[in-house]
Design a protein around this motif. Structure first.
Motif, PDB file in Angstrom:
ATOM      1  N   PRO A  23       0.842  -1.196   0.000  1.00 16.02           N
ATOM      2  CA  PRO A  23       0.000   0.000   0.000  1.00 16.02           C
ATOM      3  C   PRO A  23       0.885   1.257   0.000  1.00 16.02           C
ATOM      4  N   GLY A  24       0.365   2.324  -0.570  1.00 21.31           N
ATOM      5  CA  GLY A  24       1.134   3.566  -0.602  1.00 21.31           C
ATOM      6  C   GLY A  24       1.144   4.271   0.741  1.00 21.31           C
ATOM      7  N   LYS A  25       2.060   5.218   0.866  1.00 20.15           N
ATOM      8  CA  LYS A  25       2.123   6.055   2.070  1.00 20.15           C
ATOM      9  C   LYS A  25       0.820   6.857   2.184  1.00 20.15           C
ATOM     10  N   PRO A  26       0.383   7.145   3.425  1.00 26.79           N
ATOM     11  CA  PRO A  26       1.054   6.925   4.716  1.00 26.79           C
ATOM     12  C   PRO A  26       0.749   5.587   5.384  1.00 26.79           C
ATOM     13  N   HIS A  27       0.175   4.649   4.660  1.00 29.61           N
ATOM     14  CA  HIS A  27      -0.037   3.310   5.219  1.00 29.61           C
ATOM     15  C   HIS A  27       1.311   2.749   5.690  1.00 29.61           C
ATOM     16  N   PRO A  28       1.354   2.058   6.825  1.00 31.51           N
ATOM     17  CA  PRO A  28       2.633   1.576   7.362  1.00 31.51           C
ATOM     18  C   PRO A  28       3.203   0.347   6.673  1.00 31.51           C
ATOM     19  N   GLY A  29       2.498  -0.183   5.660  1.00 29.77           N
ATOM     20  CA  GLY A  29       2.886  -1.459   5.072  1.00 29.77           C
ATOM     21  C   GLY A  29       4.328  -1.541   4.607  1.00 29.77           C
ATOM     22  N   MET A  30       4.833  -0.484   3.971  1.00 26.30           N
ATOM     23  CA  MET A  30       6.207  -0.541   3.473  1.00 26.30           C
ATOM     24  C   MET A  30       7.207  -0.691   4.614  1.00 26.30           C
ATOM     25  N   LEU A  31       7.003   0.048   5.685  1.00 25.95           N
ATOM     26  CA  LEU A  31       7.924  -0.068   6.826  1.00 25.95           C
ATOM     27  C   LEU A  31       7.777  -1.402   7.534  1.00 25.95           C
ATOM     28  N   LEU A  32       6.564  -1.869   7.678  1.00 26.37           N
ATOM     29  CA  LEU A  32       6.363  -3.168   8.317  1.00 26.37           C
ATOM     30  C   LEU A  32       7.059  -4.271   7.524  1.00 26.37           C
ATOM     31  N   ARG A  33       6.971  -4.194   6.212  1.00 29.99           N
ATOM     32  CA  ARG A  33       7.625  -5.199   5.379  1.00 29.99           C
ATOM     33  C   ARG A  33       9.140  -5.062   5.450  1.00 29.99           C
ATOM     34  N   ALA A  34       9.650  -3.836   5.480  1.00 29.97           N
ATOM     35  CA  ALA A  34      11.096  -3.623   5.594  1.00 29.97           C
ATOM     36  C   ALA A  34      11.629  -4.221   6.891  1.00 29.97           C
ATOM     37  N   MET A  35      10.890  -4.024   7.978  1.00 32.47           N
ATOM     38  CA  MET A  35      11.316  -4.588   9.263  1.00 32.47           C
ATOM     39  C   MET A  35      11.252  -6.115   9.239  1.00 32.47           C
ATOM     40  N   ALA A  36      10.209  -6.655   8.610  1.00 34.93           N
ATOM     41  CA  ALA A  36      10.090  -8.110   8.532  1.00 34.93           C
ATOM     42  C   ALA A  36      11.222  -8.713   7.714  1.00 34.93           C
ATOM     43  N   GLU A  37      11.605  -8.047   6.629  1.00 32.77           N
ATOM     44  CA  GLU A  37      12.662  -8.570   5.767  1.00 32.77           C
ATOM     45  C   GLU A  37      14.036  -8.516   6.416  1.00 32.77           C
ATOM     46  N   THR A  38      14.250  -7.522   7.284  1.00 28.88           N
ATOM     47  CA  THR A  38      15.576  -7.346   7.872  1.00 28.88           C
ATOM     48  C   THR A  38      15.686  -7.871   9.292  1.00 28.88           C
ATOM     49  N   GLY A  39      14.560  -8.100   9.950  1.00 30.19           N
ATOM     50  CA  GLY A  39      14.581  -8.562  11.336  1.00 30.19           C
ATOM     51  C   GLY A  39      14.736  -7.452  12.351  1.00 30.19           C
ATOM     52  N   ALA A  40      14.612  -6.201  11.920  1.00 25.92           N
ATOM     53  CA  ALA A  40      14.754  -5.069  12.843  1.00 25.92           C
ATOM     54  C   ALA A  40      13.444  -4.816  13.583  1.00 25.92           C
ATOM     55  N   ALA A  41      13.554  -4.452  14.840  1.00 29.98           N
ATOM     56  CA  ALA A  41      12.382  -4.097  15.631  1.00 29.98           C
ATOM     57  C   ALA A  41      12.006  -2.639  15.380  1.00 29.98           C
ATOM     58  N   SER A  42      10.762  -2.295  15.650  1.00 29.69           N
ATOM     59  CA  SER A  42      10.302  -0.932  15.373  1.00 29.69           C
ATOM     60  C   SER A  42      11.077   0.113  16.172  1.00 29.69           C
ATOM     61  N   GLU A  43      11.441  -0.223  17.422  1.00 28.17           N
ATOM     62  CA  GLU A  43      12.175   0.750  18.236  1.00 28.17           C
ATOM     63  C   GLU A  43      13.603   0.963  17.757  1.00 28.17           C
ATOM     64  N   HIS A  44      14.052   0.108  16.844  1.00 27.83           N
ATOM     65  CA  HIS A  44      15.396   0.255  16.291  1.00 27.83           C
ATOM     66  C   HIS A  44      15.346   0.629  14.807  1.00 27.83           C
ATOM     67  N   THR A  45      14.190   1.143  14.372  1.00 25.79           N
ATOM     68  CA  THR A  45      13.998   1.523  12.973  1.00 25.79           C
ATOM     69  C   THR A  45      13.721   3.015  12.881  1.00 25.79           C
ATOM     70  N   VAL A  46      14.430   3.679  11.978  1.00 25.37           N
ATOM     71  CA  VAL A  46      14.261   5.104  11.723  1.00 25.37           C
ATOM     72  C   VAL A  46      13.814   5.287  10.282  1.00 25.37           C
ATOM     73  N   MET A  47      12.724   6.022  10.096  1.00 23.61           N
ATOM     74  CA  MET A  47      12.262   6.392   8.757  1.00 23.61           C
ATOM     75  C   MET A  47      12.666   7.826   8.490  1.00 23.61           C
ATOM     76  N   VAL A  48      13.358   8.043   7.364  1.00 22.62           N
ATOM     77  CA  VAL A  48      13.861   9.365   7.003  1.00 22.62           C
ATOM     78  C   VAL A  48      13.128   9.844   5.757  1.00 22.62           C
ATOM     79  N   GLY A  49      12.484  10.991   5.844  1.00 21.55           N
ATOM     80  CA  GLY A  49      11.757  11.496   4.687  1.00 21.55           C
ATOM     81  C   GLY A  49      11.484  12.982   4.766  1.00 21.55           C
ATOM     82  N   ASP A  50      10.973  13.495   3.651  1.00 21.77           N
ATOM     83  CA  ASP A  50      10.775  14.939   3.518  1.00 21.77           C
ATOM     84  C   ASP A  50       9.311  15.352   3.539  1.00 21.77           C
TER      85      ASP A  50
END
Length: 232
Positions: free
Chosen positions: A146-173
């Motif tokens: 799903p497109g932004k601002p839906h969280p799907g892209m970040l949730l999938r990125a965390m699932a693929e890398t094994g990173a927890a949400s508290e250790h994930t930073v999203m950088v954008g403009d």
């Protein structure tokens, strides 16, 4: 990574964060509108929708058109952007300091990712043009999410890398990036050089906004070391 140093993931937006592509986006939207005999809104309005999934962006720019025409304009936009990208004078400049910031993050064993409204084909072209292939472990686009601002892209990125949400930073403009980060319960780090005003980034939930790529690593480290996150 050791047990004492958890996986740290930093996910970057593309348009308005890594590269300045607004002139190409506006040109492609003008070409797409002309294909269908409609008038494209001014660049200031196009700037507001950068980061959204394409059909949603078109619908926002042309609210009086029906869904079928929104999709037709979106298809024309894709073709127009491919034409522009293939032109010998195509320019999509990196923002100053981007490459150095990426290298500094890699030197600290930070996992890098991308979450963007750009197509997967567009991301691949951008990475190849700037010699950035292989630098990002996870690449998320609206082709598969799903497109932004839906969280799907970040949730999938965390699932693929094994990173927890508290250790994930999203950088954008954009506010869409900040809202996506908040919805995924990640750290929201805004950049001041892109397409939405700084005050809007803060209002959308940015935990911090930086003015220069030179400040990115330190800002991310502060968030990882106890800054706001998990919806904070």
């Amino acid at each position: 990574m050791t047990a004492e140093t958890p996986l740290r993931l930093l996910v970057l937006d593309v348009d308005g964060t890594i590269v300045d592509s607004l002139h190409n986006i506006v040109a492609a939207m003008e070409m797409a509108a002309a294909d269908h005999g409609i008038v494209c809104p001014p660049p200031a309005r196009c700037r507001r929708v950068v980061g959204l999934e394409l059909v949603e962006a078109v619908a926002t720019l042309f609210p009086d058109l029906d869904d079928a025409l929104h999709r037709a304009v979106a298809d024309s936009y894709k073709r127009s952007f491919q034409v522009l990208r293939a032109a010998p004078d195509h320019v999509e400049n990196l923002y100053a300091g981007a490459v150095d910031a990426i290298a500094a993050l890699e030197a600290q064993n930070v996992i890098l990712g991308i979450a963007t409204g750009k197509s997967r084909r567009g991301v691949a072209a951008m990475l190849a043009r700037h010699g950035l292939e292989g630098r990002f472990l996870t690449i998320q686009t609206p082709d598969d999410n799903p497109g932004k601002p839906h969280p799907g892209m970040l949730l999938r990125a965390m699932a693929e890398t094994g990173a927890a949400s508290e250790h994930t930073v999203m950088v954008g403009d954009t506010t869409y990036d900040m809202a996506m980060a908040r919805a995924a319960r990640c750290h929201a780090l805004g950049v001041a050089w892109g397409y939405h005003p700084v005050e809007e980034l803060h209002a959308a939930g940015a935990h911090v906004v930086i003015e220069d790529y030179a400040d990115l690593l330190a800002a991310a480290q502060r968030l990882w070391c106890g800054g706001a996150g998990e919806g904070g």
